[in-house]
Write an enzyme that holds these catalytic residues in place. Structure first.
Site, PDB file in Angstrom:
ATOM      1  N   THR A 229       0.213  -9.554   3.782  1.00  0.00           N
ATOM      2  CA  THR A 229       1.675  -9.381   3.765  1.00  0.00           C
ATOM      3  C   THR A 229       2.006  -7.921   4.022  1.00  0.00           C
ATOM      4  O   THR A 229       1.195  -7.034   3.723  1.00  0.00           O
ATOM      5  CB  THR A 229       2.286  -9.686   2.372  1.00  0.00           C
ATOM      6  OG1 THR A 229       1.698  -8.798   1.415  1.00  0.00           O
ATOM      7  CG2 THR A 229       2.109 -11.120   1.965  1.00  0.00           C
ATOM      8  N   ASP A 230       3.200  -7.687   4.542  1.00  0.00           N
ATOM      9  CA  ASP A 230       3.726  -6.331   4.418  1.00  0.00           C
ATOM     10  C   ASP A 230       3.905  -6.091   2.922  1.00  0.00           C
ATOM     11  O   ASP A 230       3.949  -7.037   2.120  1.00  0.00           O
ATOM     12  CB  ASP A 230       5.040  -6.159   5.186  1.00  0.00           C
ATOM     13  CG  ASP A 230       5.368  -4.676   5.399  1.00  0.00           C
ATOM     14  OD1 ASP A 230       4.745  -3.819   4.718  1.00  0.00           O
ATOM     15  OD2 ASP A 230       6.229  -4.366   6.230  1.00  0.00           O
TER      16      ASP A 230
END
Ligand code: BGC
Length: 813
Positions: A229-230
């Site tokens: 994920t960011d």
């Protein structure tokens, strides 16, 4: 020696699930019991930002010195695959020295609007160029055994409400524009990791979007690596894992790890899905560890020299009337503008590098021309924002004694910040007024620009030369000086169009949207695909860039004049340096369908080559085109479709400077494929030159209606509501006020401090669930749910549940 499969078979479900969130802000977990080490990752993309001190200390911006290479927009403007590969190698060397297993970059998002606050971190408005440069960057880094993280996948084209905004995009624009660059980089460079973006796409958070994460990325493109994920982008952990999102960053997130365990136990999640994620994690960890086993030291000076060369290759000579440039060394030069001494060379946010060395334009000019020839005049105030007539007056008087004036102007650092989009496309008034006034008083004015994305130039006709330096990194000043004095012949070309004014940009009517959605009504008509199709005048076109020499293009030859859609076509031509100095030319190939039953841009970039030629030298170039060069994404068959018919092959020096042309006829095996009526919409077939598309037309293109989403009010807030929106209650207003006051205090009331600006906007846009990230693992989902009840106006009930969660000390995240 145990294999990864052996290790997985020895792990408990808890251990496997625990690996699915990070150890802290920068580490991926290991498993001590099994001898699985932890590795460290760091930003990215144009330098290494390794945080100083404790990795659980979030928001700490201090980092170890590293080489700040030119930012992505500058690198892309070099159109030089080999150079970008070399920069990638150098970045990997720095990672090896600092024991970083994965560099968080490159960013391959499309520049939909010139206003996006992170455009400096992205390559282009064109997916082919973007994909080719990303591919070289990744291949360079990974060639030395360090991983990359291709980001932000996908459709993250703005900073405004980036953590929650829902990008409404039609299938063709998605495939042809927003995914195509990622597709090239994934298929041809296999990034070790991909970073899932914050935003939603057509109603679903991209990190849990099965089409994006599984069907397209893994099944169609064959991505083998890890998907992360960011930072703080996780919404529904189990849905995301099912979709193919392996690692949540940062961590730890015990609550989400526990939800994975529970889902496996309840039968909701196939254990094989978890095993596969763990396999990808371990593969990455062991690959990185193998590289990092030995100590390594890189040569700082050679990296600085490479950064200088790269910045010169990416600088674009936009205008050069009467051969004002290059300057002779004995010419008296007045250097005007604070940016000549206080360089603007990178953008603010997670990519901010602590440079190992920092050059400035004034000193670099002096080094070449000698101190007697060069004077300096400040021209505008240090922070550059307010107009100071006295400084302008002083500049107008002082330049009279010089033969040439070099004005260093650009965007102040508070204009290009992660988390914040620009509101306009102008330089500060202080810079525009200075250029106007000096140009009115002197016949020989060169403007050097430092900016990560396009600006309006109301003075374009008043000055003699313009050199676009982009954000050239720590050695960018030397690159500029080399070009000004002809030590390097400029060869950069614009990787994005420069419109005359912001309103000309096709996304303008629908950027940045909000509060819930942003509609991409312009569809595939992004950048030059729009300007060239509707024949709109631009300030400087895509692919434009001048040289101190001239090139002649001759003898275009196609390998065949009739082909089938499965055949490849070879396009040959000669390019000759007909000037007096050595130089490099970027030869560009565009494909333009003569006729089409569906809406298509006038022409699209499908090949480019940068060639270095001595005076009088000729080079033969050959481009190979396959079916994708002619195809569009047909929504009736959900596949790429090549229509039968004639296609023009255009060879040029920019999208608007076509030098050679020929045609090929294609007899397609797909001739029976149905055209979707959505691809034949009149509003798009005759795309309006003001880019105004009605909601009706856009909905027809989408094939569905766009649900109306009113702004959320007290009572409707969810864990995904941005904190800055929760101001309907006293508690919400209080929390926002406290946070903003605290930030002002931290940044000592300095409202132009870029990091301060970023923090302010990040907090406003942070969904409530994001507090788990901000809490560094000390907050639980229960606590947040309690807070949510308070925000929704039920104070006592909320306090009670929050208190209960705290007292149970259930550290879920
Ligand atoms: C950015 C990413 C970055 C990450 C870690 C995020 O806010 O969007 O590009 O890699 O932080 O710093």
């Amino acid at each position: 020696m145990k294999t990864i499969k052996d290790l997985i078979s020895e792990m408990t479900i808890e251990e496997k699930a625990s690996l699915c969130s990070g150890l802290d802000f920068w580490h991926i977990k290991g498993v001590k019991r099994l001898g699985i080490p932890s590795i460290m990752v760091a930003d990215g993309p144009h330098g290494l930002r390794k945080q100083v001190g404790d990795s659980s200390d979030i928001g700490k911006m201090e980092s170890y010195p590293a080489t700040c290479f030119p930012t992505a927009s500058a690198l892309a403007a070099s159109w030089d695959r080999e150079l970008v590969f070399q920069v990638g190698e150098a970045l990997a060397e720095e990672c090896k020295q600092e024991k970083i297993g994965v560099l968080l970059g490159p960013g391959a998002n499309i520049k939909r609007s010139p206003l996006c606050g992170r455009n400096f971190e992205y390559f282009s408005e064109d997916p082919y160029l973007s994909g080719e440069i990303a591919k070289s960057h990744i291949n360079g880094v990974q060639s030395l055994g360090i991983g990359t993280s291709l980001k932000h996948y996908a459709v993250n084209n703005q900073e405004y409400r980036r953590m929650t905004i829902d990008a409404i995009v039609d299938e063709r624009a998605l495939r042809e524009i927003y995914l195509a660059g990622f597709e090239i980089a994934v298929k041809e460079a296999q990034p070790w990791t991909l970073m899932g973006a914050y935003n939603k796409l057509n109603g679903t958070y991209v990190c849990e979007h099965p089409d994006l994460m599984r069907t397209i990325l893994k099944e169609e493109w064959g991505h083998q690596g890890l998907v992360i994920t960011d930072w703080g982008a996780m919404n529904q952990r189990v849905d995301a894992l099912k979709a193919g999102l392996d690692l949540e960053m940062p961590g730890p997130h015990d609550g989400n790890d526990a939800s994975i365990v529970q889902a496996v136990r309840s039968g909701e999640l196939d254990p094989a899905v978890l095993d596969k994620a763990v396999e990808r994690l371990l593969t990455l960890i062991f690959k990185a560890k193998a590289t990092l086993a030995e100590d390594y030291t890189y040569d700082q000076h050679s990296h600085h020299a490479l950064a200088r060369r790269a910045s010169a290759e990416g600088a674009v000579l936009l205008k050069n009337d009467s051969e004002t440039l290059p300057l002779a060394k004995n010419v008296k030069v007045a250097v005007v503008g604070e940016m000549a001494k206080t360089p603007r060379y990178q953008g603010a946010g997670s990519s901010l590098i602590n440079p190992s060395q920092l050059d400035n334009i004034f000193d670099e000019i002096v080094k070449i021309a000698g101190p007697e020839q060069v004077s300096f005049i400040q021209g505008y105030p240090a922070r550059g924002l307010h107009l100071d007539e006295s400084l302008i007056g002083e500049a107008v008087r002082a330049v009279k004694g010089a033969e040439v004036v070099v004005i260093c102007a650009g965007l102040p650092d508070s204009f290009e910040v992660e988390g914040l989009d620009r509101e306009h496309m102008r330089l500060p008034d202080s810079h525009n007024a200075l250029i106007k006034a000096v140009a009115g008083a002197h016949p020989s004015v060169v403007v050097v620009l430092s900016n990560g994305s396009p600006v309006e130039m109301p003075w374009v006709d008043d000055v003699q030369a313009i050199l676009e330096g982009h954000l050239g990194g720590q050695a960018g000043a030397g690159g500029i000086a080399d070009i000004l004095y002809g030590l390097v012949n400029p060869s950069g070309k614009l990787a994005e169009s420069f419109p005359i004014k912001l309103e000309d940009n096709p996304s303008n009517e629908n950027f940045p949207g909000g509060p819930a959605m942003v509609e991409y009504r312009e569809s595939i008509f992004v950048g030059y695909r729009f300007y060239d199709t509707v024949e709109k005048e631009v300030l400087f076109p895509f692919g434009h860039g001048l040289s101190y020499t001239q090139f002649e293009y001759q003898d275009i030859k196609l390998s065949k004049s009739n082909i089938g859609d499965e055949d490849t076509l070879e396009v040959g031509l000669l390019v000759k340096n007909i000037g007096e100095v050595p130089g490099k030319e970027v030869v560009q190939l565009y494909v333009s369908p003569v006729e089409s039953a569906v809406f298509r841009p006038k022409a699209e970039l499908k090949g480019f080559e940068k060639v270095n030629l001595q005076p009088g030298e000729t080079r033969q170039l050959t481009f190979t085109l396959n079916r994708r060069a002619f195809a569009y994404y047909n929504t009736a068959i959900n596949d790429w479709h090549v229509e039968s018919g004639a296609y023009r092959i255009l060879i040029g020096s920019s999208s608007r400077d076509i030098r050679l042309e020929d045609q090929v006829k294609i007899a397609s095996t797909q001739k029976n494929a149905a055209f979707a009526s959505r691809d034949q919409l009149p509003a798009y077939l005759n795309f309006p030159d003001d880019a105004k598309i009605s909601q009706d037309d856009f909905e027809q293109l989408l094939g569905r209606q766009i649900p109306f989403k009113p702004p959320e009010k007290r009572g409707d807030y969810t864990l995904n509501t941005p904190i800055g929106d929760m101001t309907d209650t006293l508690f919400g207003r209080l929390l926002n006020a406290i946070v903003q006051r605290q930030l002002k205090k931290t940044f000592k009331g300095d409202l132009e401090n870029p990091t301060g600006l970023m923090m302010q906007s990040m907090v406003k846009g942070l969904p409530l669930r994001g507090l788990i990230m901000a809490g560094g693992g000390n907050l639980s989902l229960e606590m947040l749910n309690g807070l949510l009840v308070i925000f929704n106006g039920r104070l006592l009930k909320g306090i009670f549940s929050t208190w209960k969660a705290i007292s149970q000390n259930k550290r879920l995240g």
